[in-house]
Each structure stands twice: as structure tokens, then as C-alpha cells.
Write a protein that holds these residues in place. Structure first.
Motif, short mmCIF file in Angstrom:
data_model
loop_
_atom_site.label_atom_id
_atom_site.label_comp_id
_atom_site.label_asym_id
_atom_site.label_seq_id
_atom_site.Cartn_x
_atom_site.Cartn_y
_atom_site.Cartn_z
N CYS A 123 -3.69 -5.81 18.84
CA CYS A 123 -3.79 -4.69 17.81
C CYS A 123 -3.30 -4.87 16.45
CB CYS A 123 -4.07 -3.29 18.33
SG CYS A 123 -5.06 -3.08 19.80
N ASN A 124 -2.01 -5.36 16.32
CA ASN A 124 -1.00 -5.50 15.45
C ASN A 124 -1.68 -6.25 14.37
OD1 ASN A 124 0.56 -4.02 17.02
ND2 ASN A 124 2.21 -5.52 17.06
N ARG A 125 -2.57 -7.33 14.59
CA ARG A 125 -3.28 -8.05 13.41
C ARG A 125 -4.51 -7.33 12.81
NH1 ARG A 125 -2.18 -11.75 17.78
NH2 ARG A 125 -4.39 -11.35 18.53
N ARG A 126 -4.81 -6.06 13.23
CA ARG A 126 -6.00 -5.34 12.56
C ARG A 126 -5.73 -3.79 12.44
NH1 ARG A 126 -9.64 -5.98 17.99
NH2 ARG A 126 -11.36 -4.85 16.98
N ARG A 127 -6.38 -3.53 11.43
CA ARG A 127 -6.39 -2.26 11.00
C ARG A 127 -7.20 -1.18 12.26
NH1 ARG A 127 -4.78 -0.50 5.98
NH2 ARG A 127 -4.80 -2.44 4.47
N VAL A 128 -6.34 -0.01 12.59
CA VAL A 128 -6.98 0.80 13.58
C VAL A 128 -6.96 2.19 12.91
CG1 VAL A 128 -5.90 -0.34 15.45
CG2 VAL A 128 -4.58 1.19 14.57
N PRO A 129 -7.65 3.24 13.48
CA PRO A 129 -7.79 4.41 12.87
C PRO A 129 -6.40 5.18 13.14
CG PRO A 129 -9.69 3.96 14.27
CD PRO A 129 -8.66 2.74 14.55
N GLY A 130 -6.00 5.83 12.11
CA GLY A 130 -4.63 6.43 12.01
C GLY A 130 -4.44 7.47 10.89
N VAL A 131 -3.43 7.74 10.76
CA VAL A 131 -3.05 8.87 9.80
C VAL A 131 -1.89 8.45 8.79
CG1 VAL A 131 -1.77 10.45 11.27
CG2 VAL A 131 -2.83 11.42 9.31
N GLN A 132 -1.64 8.88 7.61
CA GLN A 132 -0.58 8.31 6.57
C GLN A 132 0.07 9.80 6.08
OE1 GLN A 132 -2.07 5.85 3.89
NE2 GLN A 132 -1.04 4.08 4.79
N ALA A 133 1.28 9.66 5.87
CA ALA A 133 2.09 10.63 5.20
C ALA A 133 2.48 10.00 3.90
CB ALA A 133 2.99 11.44 5.95
N ILE A 134 2.16 10.40 2.60
CA ILE A 134 2.57 10.03 1.52
C ILE A 134 3.34 10.75 0.62
CG2 ILE A 134 1.79 8.69 -0.59
CD1 ILE A 134 0.87 7.13 1.92
N TYR A 135 4.48 10.46 0.36
CA TYR A 135 5.34 11.19 -0.65
C TYR A 135 5.09 10.73 -2.07
CZ TYR A 135 9.60 12.77 -2.61
OH TYR A 135 10.73 13.32 -3.59
N THR A 136 5.29 11.69 -2.98
CA THR A 136 5.49 11.49 -4.32
C THR A 136 6.30 12.41 -4.96
OG1 THR A 136 3.17 10.48 -4.54
CG2 THR A 136 4.03 10.86 -6.58
N SER A 137 7.43 11.99 -5.66
CA SER A 137 8.35 12.84 -6.25
C SER A 137 7.73 13.62 -7.42
CB SER A 137 9.68 11.96 -6.48
OG SER A 137 9.52 11.31 -7.74
N GLN A 138 8.25 14.58 -7.98
CA GLN A 138 8.24 15.04 -9.48
C GLN A 138 8.55 13.81 -10.27
OE1 GLN A 138 10.89 18.21 -9.26
NE2 GLN A 138 9.38 19.78 -8.00
N ARG A 139 7.62 13.74 -11.24
CA ARG A 139 8.07 12.65 -12.32
C ARG A 139 9.39 13.01 -12.88
NH1 ARG A 139 4.55 9.32 -14.76
NH2 ARG A 139 2.87 10.19 -13.46
N GLY A 140 10.20 11.92 -13.18
CA GLY A 140 11.54 12.13 -13.89
C GLY A 140 12.62 12.48 -12.95
N TYR A 141 12.29 13.15 -11.58
CA TYR A 141 13.43 13.73 -10.72
C TYR A 141 13.93 12.28 -10.19
CZ TYR A 141 15.78 15.27 -6.72
OH TYR A 141 16.71 15.36 -5.70
N ILE A 142 15.20 12.45 -9.98
CA ILE A 142 16.11 11.28 -9.39
C ILE A 142 17.15 12.16 -8.45
CG2 ILE A 142 18.02 9.68 -9.74
CD1 ILE A 142 16.38 8.76 -12.31
N GLY A 143 17.30 11.76 -7.15
CA GLY A 143 18.09 12.30 -6.36
C GLY A 143 17.65 12.18 -4.92
N PRO A 144 18.30 13.20 -3.99
CA PRO A 144 17.92 12.99 -2.64
C PRO A 144 16.71 14.19 -2.30
CG PRO A 144 19.92 14.22 -2.76
CD PRO A 144 19.16 13.73 -4.31
#
Length: 125
Positions: A80-101
Motif C-alpha cells: 500500500c506504500n505505493r498508493r494513496r490511502v484514505p487518511g487524515v493530516q494535521a497541517i501547521y502554519t505559523s503566524q506571519r513573521g514569527y520566528i522561534g519555537p
């Protein structure tokens, strides 16, 4: 001497700390993805991902999407590694201009009833 060997053995057996994920400020980063897949690569049910601790300097979006799994070679689902399977993603986006942890804690609940909690340190550059 025996105590030193025991302590050294315990230190060597500990799992390494999870490395920070690195991302440019304001750019999206896939933090985490999960799936529940049958041996024939069909879905074994929906995985629910929740934000337990949101980031202080950005946002996390959760979306259902196709993902490429990463089953080890010995697993029959490895094909199954060679094809897309149904799943869920978590996407992070920082505040514009923020730098740090930043830090996000997620919880994933799988259809068979298993749950995992993951801490995801992020370094925004």
C-alpha cells in the motif's frame, strides 16, 4: 562499577528525543498524518485527530485526505506504500513573521479503539 554499567545500559536503551520539525515562517508544514488500512489497501475506518494543545504562535488544520502510508517491508500492507490511502493530516502554519519555537500536542483515535498522543516541537525560521 556494576551501577555504572546498569545506568549506562538504561541510558542507551532510552528512545532518542523527537527532533523538531523545521519550517519557514508563514509556510504550511505537514505535522502528522494517520491512516487505518486493510491488507488490500482499503480503509479500515476513519482516524480522528484532535488538537489537545494548540500552538502559541500559529494554527493547526486537520483534514481528511489521501496519504501515502509507510508500512515496514515485513508488513503485508507494505504494498500500500505505493498508493494513496484514505487518511487524515494535521497541517501547521505559523503566524506571519514569527520566528522561534512552537509546540503542538495531537491525539489520534483509531477505528479499533487505540489512541496515541504525540508532542510535536516545531522550529519556525
Amino acid at each position: 562499577m556494576r551501577l555504572v554499567v546498569i545506568v549506562l545500559g538504561l541510558l542507551l536503551s532510552m528512545a532518542p528525543a523527537q527532533a523538531d520539525k523545521v519550517v519557514a515562517s508563514g509556510r504550511p508544514l505537514q505535522l502528522y498524518f494517520a491512516y487505518a488500512t486493510n491488507p488490500d489497501c482499503t480503509s479500515a475506518g476513519a482516524v480522528v485527530v484532535r488538537v489537545v494543545q494548540p500552538p502559541e504562535h500559529g494554527r493547526v488544520s486537520i483534514r481528511q485526505t489521501g496519504v501515502f502510508p509507510n508500512f515496514p517491508p515485513a508488513n503485508p500492507r507494505n504494498v500500500c506504500n505505493r498508493r494513496r490511502v484514505p487518511g487524515v493530516q494535521a497541517i501547521y502554519t505559523s503566524q506571519r513573521g514569527y520566528i522561534g519555537p512552537d509546540l503542538v500536542v495531537l491525539e489520534a483515535l483509531f477505528p479499533a479503539g487505540r489512541g496515541v498522543s504525540v508532542q510535536l516541537p516545531i522550529r519556525v525560521m
